[in-house]
Design an enzyme around this catalytic site. Structure first.
Site, mmCIF file in Angstrom:
data_model
loop_
_atom_site.group_PDB
_atom_site.id
_atom_site.type_symbol
_atom_site.label_atom_id
_atom_site.label_comp_id
_atom_site.label_asym_id
_atom_site.label_seq_id
_atom_site.Cartn_x
_atom_site.Cartn_y
_atom_site.Cartn_z
ATOM 1 N N GLU A 69 7.673 -21.491 7.931
ATOM 2 C CA GLU A 69 7.902 -20.613 9.087
ATOM 3 C C GLU A 69 8.942 -21.172 10.046
ATOM 4 O O GLU A 69 9.464 -20.464 10.888
ATOM 5 C CB GLU A 69 6.596 -20.373 9.849
ATOM 6 C CG GLU A 69 6.096 -21.552 10.651
ATOM 7 C CD GLU A 69 4.946 -21.152 11.582
ATOM 8 O OE1 GLU A 69 5.083 -21.402 12.791
ATOM 9 O OE2 GLU A 69 3.934 -20.617 11.105
ATOM 10 N N GLU A 71 0.806 -1.218 0.000
ATOM 11 C CA GLU A 71 0.000 0.000 0.000
ATOM 12 C C GLU A 71 0.843 1.273 0.000
ATOM 13 O O GLU A 71 0.300 2.369 -0.193
ATOM 14 C CB GLU A 71 -0.931 -0.006 1.217
ATOM 15 C CG GLU A 71 -2.033 -1.060 1.098
ATOM 16 C CD GLU A 71 -2.883 -1.177 2.338
ATOM 17 O OE1 GLU A 71 -2.438 -0.735 3.417
ATOM 18 O OE2 GLU A 71 -4.002 -1.716 2.236
#
Length: 315
Positions: free
Chosen positions: A122, A91
């Site tokens: 992860e 963004e």
């Protein structure tokens, strides 16, 4: 003790994994009562963030100082935490007209992990190091490891590797005393408490991460001169809605009539910040570009450099 038993024991010590017996029959409640309960839980998150604001502000100042020297901001996380980082990074270009390479979101398992779980990703500190090596990390960069538990190997590995390269490090966790915060130069622990659904850290922890990343990216960009007051003067006008918003921003910043706004945007190839400087500083498009270069993109500083002009407007 088996590996799973050991990990289970670790998880049982984490606030974000705690079981809440008072909610054990929440599925028996009406939909409205569940919604009220969940909404009440969410309402506690801003206070948890507020408790960390001094630490968040210190991290922002350090990040902004490095970005002002050309450094990058890199988020690194797995699962929901990684997605929050990628979202915030994605963004920044349309909001602040940053280069996509200036704010980067790394998620364990790569871009496909945004929509599909990548099993085992992860758990790898080495994978985080590889991802940062691919970015050619430098001492001017800042790396924010994000993990609700504060124990995710990918996030910890990112912070540990970043420190070896002299980069600034921030550890954002939702548990107190986390390994992630301890391993970073700036440790931020937003303790939101146990989740409505046991261990579902996409809920309060995810909301807390979103709020903190909003603070970090937005205030960093304010510090870098990407705004004028509370106006997004560096926004990218890439569609009709944004082109209309650009004209509204110039109008709010200058109070100029539509014809003058259109002339200024034409003279500056649609650059909002430049157009505001043309109007408020009484300069032409090339002069506005030169002044903004001299002021490193800070509009207020550029206005201070503009020559006195009888017809210049004041805000």
């Amino acid at each position: 003790m088996t590996a799973y038993a050991e990990l289970r024991a670790q998880l049982e010590t984490l606030t974000t994994e705690a079981f809440r017996p008072e909610l054990a029959e929440i599925d028996r409640l009406s939909t409205l009562d569940i919604a009220r309960t969940m909404n009440a839980e969410d309402a506690t998150v801003p206070a948890a963030v507020a408790a960390q604001l001094p630490l968040i502000a210190a991290a922002i100042d350090a990040i902004a100082a490095r970005m002002a020297r050309g450094g990058r901001l890199v988020y690194a996380g797995a699962g929901t935490a990684g997605r929050m980082g990628v979202l915030d990074a994605s963004e920044c270009p349309p909001t602040f007209n940053t280069d996509p390479a200036d704010v980067v979101g790394l998620i364990a398992g790569g871009p496909s992990a945004m929509v599909t779980a990548v099993e085992g990703a992860e758990d790898s500190e080495e994978l985080a190091a590889q991802d940062l090596i691919a970015l050619d990390l430098s001492p001017d960069d800042s790396v924010i490891g994000i993990s609700a538990s504060g124990r995710t190997p990918y996030a910890i590995g990112a912070v540990e590797f970043a420190r070896t390269r002299g980069a600034l490090t921030v550890g954002l966790s939702c548990n107190a005393g986390s390994a992630l915060a301890a391993g970073a130069e700036h440790g931020i622990e937003v303790v939101v408490g146990p989740e409505l659904l046991t261990g579902s850290t996409r809920l309060k922890a995810g909301t807390a991460q979103k709020l903190v990343l909003n603070l970090i990216s937005t205030i960093t960009m304010i510090r870098l001169g990407k705004t004028y007051g509370n106006l997004m003067v560096d926004m990218r006008s890439s569609n009709e809605k944004l082109r209309a918003r650009a004209r509204r921003i110039v109008a709010l910043a200058t109070g100029a009539p539509d014809a003058e706004i259109e002339a200024a945007l034409t003279a500056t190839d649609g650059e909002v910040k430049h157009a505001v400087l043309v109007i408020l500083g009484g300069v032409d498009g090339p002069a506005a570009a030169d002044l903004l270069t001299a002021s490193k993109g800070h509009l207020r500083a550029a206005l201070a450099l503009a020559p006195p002009h009888a017809h210049a407007r004041t805000r």
